[in-house]
Design a protein around this motif. Structure first.
Motif, PDB file in Angstrom:
ATOM      1  N   ILE A  12       0.849  -1.190   0.000  1.00 49.27           N
ATOM      2  CA  ILE A  12       0.000   0.000   0.000  1.00 49.27           C
ATOM      3  C   ILE A  12       0.883   1.238   0.000  1.00 49.27           C
ATOM      4  O   ILE A  12       1.837   1.324   0.770  1.00 49.27           O
ATOM      5  CB  ILE A  12      -0.909   0.021   1.248  1.00 49.27           C
ATOM      6  N   SER A  13       0.563   2.179  -0.857  1.00 53.93           N
ATOM      7  CA  SER A  13       1.310   3.435  -0.868  1.00 53.93           C
ATOM      8  C   SER A  13       1.031   4.199   0.416  1.00 53.93           C
ATOM      9  O   SER A  13      -0.082   4.181   0.934  1.00 53.93           O
ATOM     10  CB  SER A  13       0.897   4.294  -2.064  1.00 53.93           C
ATOM     11  N   CYS A  14       2.039   4.871   0.920  1.00 51.80           N
ATOM     12  CA  CYS A  14       1.879   5.658   2.128  1.00 51.80           C
ATOM     13  C   CYS A  14       2.633   6.976   1.960  1.00 51.80           C
ATOM     14  O   CYS A  14       3.362   7.184   0.992  1.00 51.80           O
ATOM     15  CB  CYS A  14       2.381   4.892   3.350  1.00 51.80           C
ATOM     16  N   TYR A  15       2.450   7.846   2.926  1.00 50.31           N
ATOM     17  CA  TYR A  15       3.073   9.163   2.884  1.00 50.31           C
ATOM     18  C   TYR A  15       4.592   9.045   2.822  1.00 50.31           C
ATOM     19  O   TYR A  15       5.247   9.743   2.063  1.00 50.31           O
ATOM     20  CB  TYR A  15       2.632   9.966   4.113  1.00 50.31           C
ATOM     21  N   LEU A  16       5.164   8.152   3.594  1.00 47.11           N
ATOM     22  CA  LEU A  16       6.612   7.969   3.611  1.00 47.11           C
ATOM     23  C   LEU A  16       7.115   7.501   2.243  1.00 47.11           C
ATOM     24  O   LEU A  16       8.141   7.978   1.754  1.00 47.11           O
ATOM     25  CB  LEU A  16       7.014   6.973   4.702  1.00 47.11           C
ATOM     26  N   LEU A  42       9.775   9.414  -0.172  1.00 51.05           N
ATOM     27  CA  LEU A  42      10.951   8.748  -0.725  1.00 51.05           C
ATOM     28  C   LEU A  42      10.994   8.883  -2.245  1.00 51.05           C
ATOM     29  O   LEU A  42      12.064   9.035  -2.833  1.00 51.05           O
ATOM     30  CB  LEU A  42      10.982   7.280  -0.312  1.00 51.05           C
ATOM     31  N   SER A  43       9.835   8.856  -2.891  1.00 50.69           N
ATOM     32  CA  SER A  43       9.804   9.003  -4.348  1.00 50.69           C
ATOM     33  C   SER A  43      10.196  10.414  -4.767  1.00 50.69           C
ATOM     34  O   SER A  43      10.620  10.641  -5.895  1.00 50.69           O
ATOM     35  CB  SER A  43       8.417   8.652  -4.895  1.00 50.69           C
ATOM     36  N   GLU A  44      10.060  11.358  -3.845  1.00 44.63           N
ATOM     37  CA  GLU A  44      10.418  12.748  -4.121  1.00 44.63           C
ATOM     38  C   GLU A  44      11.839  13.065  -3.641  1.00 44.63           C
ATOM     39  O   GLU A  44      12.228  14.227  -3.602  1.00 44.63           O
ATOM     40  CB  GLU A  44       9.438  13.694  -3.422  1.00 44.63           C
ATOM     41  N   GLU A  71      17.732  16.239   2.611  1.00 49.43           N
ATOM     42  CA  GLU A  71      17.539  15.373   3.778  1.00 49.43           C
ATOM     43  C   GLU A  71      16.806  16.136   4.886  1.00 49.43           C
ATOM     44  O   GLU A  71      15.911  15.599   5.537  1.00 49.43           O
ATOM     45  CB  GLU A  71      18.887  14.866   4.288  1.00 49.43           C
ATOM     46  N   GLU A  72      17.155  17.394   5.069  1.00 49.24           N
ATOM     47  CA  GLU A  72      16.509  18.203   6.108  1.00 49.24           C
ATOM     48  C   GLU A  72      15.022  18.399   5.793  1.00 49.24           C
ATOM     49  O   GLU A  72      14.175  18.286   6.685  1.00 49.24           O
ATOM     50  CB  GLU A  72      17.193  19.567   6.228  1.00 49.24           C
ATOM     51  N   GLN A  73      14.668  18.656   4.541  1.00 51.49           N
ATOM     52  CA  GLN A  73      13.266  18.811   4.156  1.00 51.49           C
ATOM     53  C   GLN A  73      12.501  17.510   4.387  1.00 51.49           C
ATOM     54  O   GLN A  73      11.366  17.530   4.880  1.00 51.49           O
ATOM     55  CB  GLN A  73      13.162  19.228   2.684  1.00 51.49           C
ATOM     56  N   PHE A  74      13.117  16.385   4.044  1.00 49.62           N
ATOM     57  CA  PHE A  74      12.495  15.082   4.250  1.00 49.62           C
ATOM     58  C   PHE A  74      12.180  14.890   5.732  1.00 49.62           C
ATOM     59  O   PHE A  74      11.063  14.519   6.100  1.00 49.62           O
ATOM     60  CB  PHE A  74      13.425  13.975   3.743  1.00 49.62           C
TER      61      PHE A  74
END
Length: 186
Positions: free
Chosen positions: A57-61, A65-67, A73-76
């Motif tokens: 199932i696709s999730c926010y995380l 990761l796809s972006e 890294e800080e924005q993630f």
């Protein structure tokens, strides 16, 4: 969560921002380090699950990761923790309102206590007991109904200048309403 609610008095007196508070700064740095370490571990674990095909199932995380090519890294890290802190805050507010309203209503306190005793007896209350606690469920639903942590009514607009509650409201003003729950008991 501690990082989100930690208060630095210098935030209220910006002209004293230059005053060093080593203990507060060290504490914030330590929390930031732990937050970053947890997020990196979560990131690596999710990458492994995606590569192995375990994630169905696709999730926010997974979206973040796809972006990863466009996010630093800080924005993630900030985006992951923003979602965690925001949901925690609304849960905290709802719990505080429920406790406030229970403190004002001894009958409901006694009823909840009886419900817990009937379900748990001398056992410690666990997550498995929650579906059986009808009174607790009702209290939480009523708290959400009467004291929602977010506005549940769509915004309204004043069509003409008016007075409401002693305030002058100009035409075109957007008005958001919430129910604070002070008007009635459970």
């Amino acid at each position: 969560m501690m990082e989100a609610i930690e208060v630095d008095w210098r935030d209220f007196f910006t002209y004293l921002r230059w005053v060093p508070i080593k203990a507060t700064e060290d504490k914030m740095e330590g929390m930031a380090y732990r937050r970053n370490a947890v997020t990196k571990a979560l990131n690596e674990e999710q990458k492994k699950r995606i590569e192995s095909g375990e994630v169905k199932i696709s999730c926010y995380l997974e979206f973040l990761l796809s972006e990863s090519k466009t996010l630093t890294e800080e924005q993630f890290i900030i985006l992951v923790w923003e979602a965690i802190v925001e949901t925690t805050n609304t849960t905290l507010v709802t719990t505080e309102w429920a406790m406030f309203r229970l403190a004002k209503n001894h009958y409901r306190q006694d009823r909840l206590y009886q419900d817990i005793q009937e379900v748990c007896g001398s056992e410690k209350l666990t997550e498995e007991h929650l579906p059986q606690l009808a009174c607790l469920n009702a209290i939480l639903h009523e708290t959400l109904r009467k004291c929602s942590p977010v506005p549940i009514m769509p915004p309204r607009y004043a069509h003409e200048d008016t007075q409401y509650g002693g305030y002058k409201i100009l035409a075109g003003t957007e008005i958001m309403t919430t129910n604070t729950g002070f008007d009635t008991q459970f």
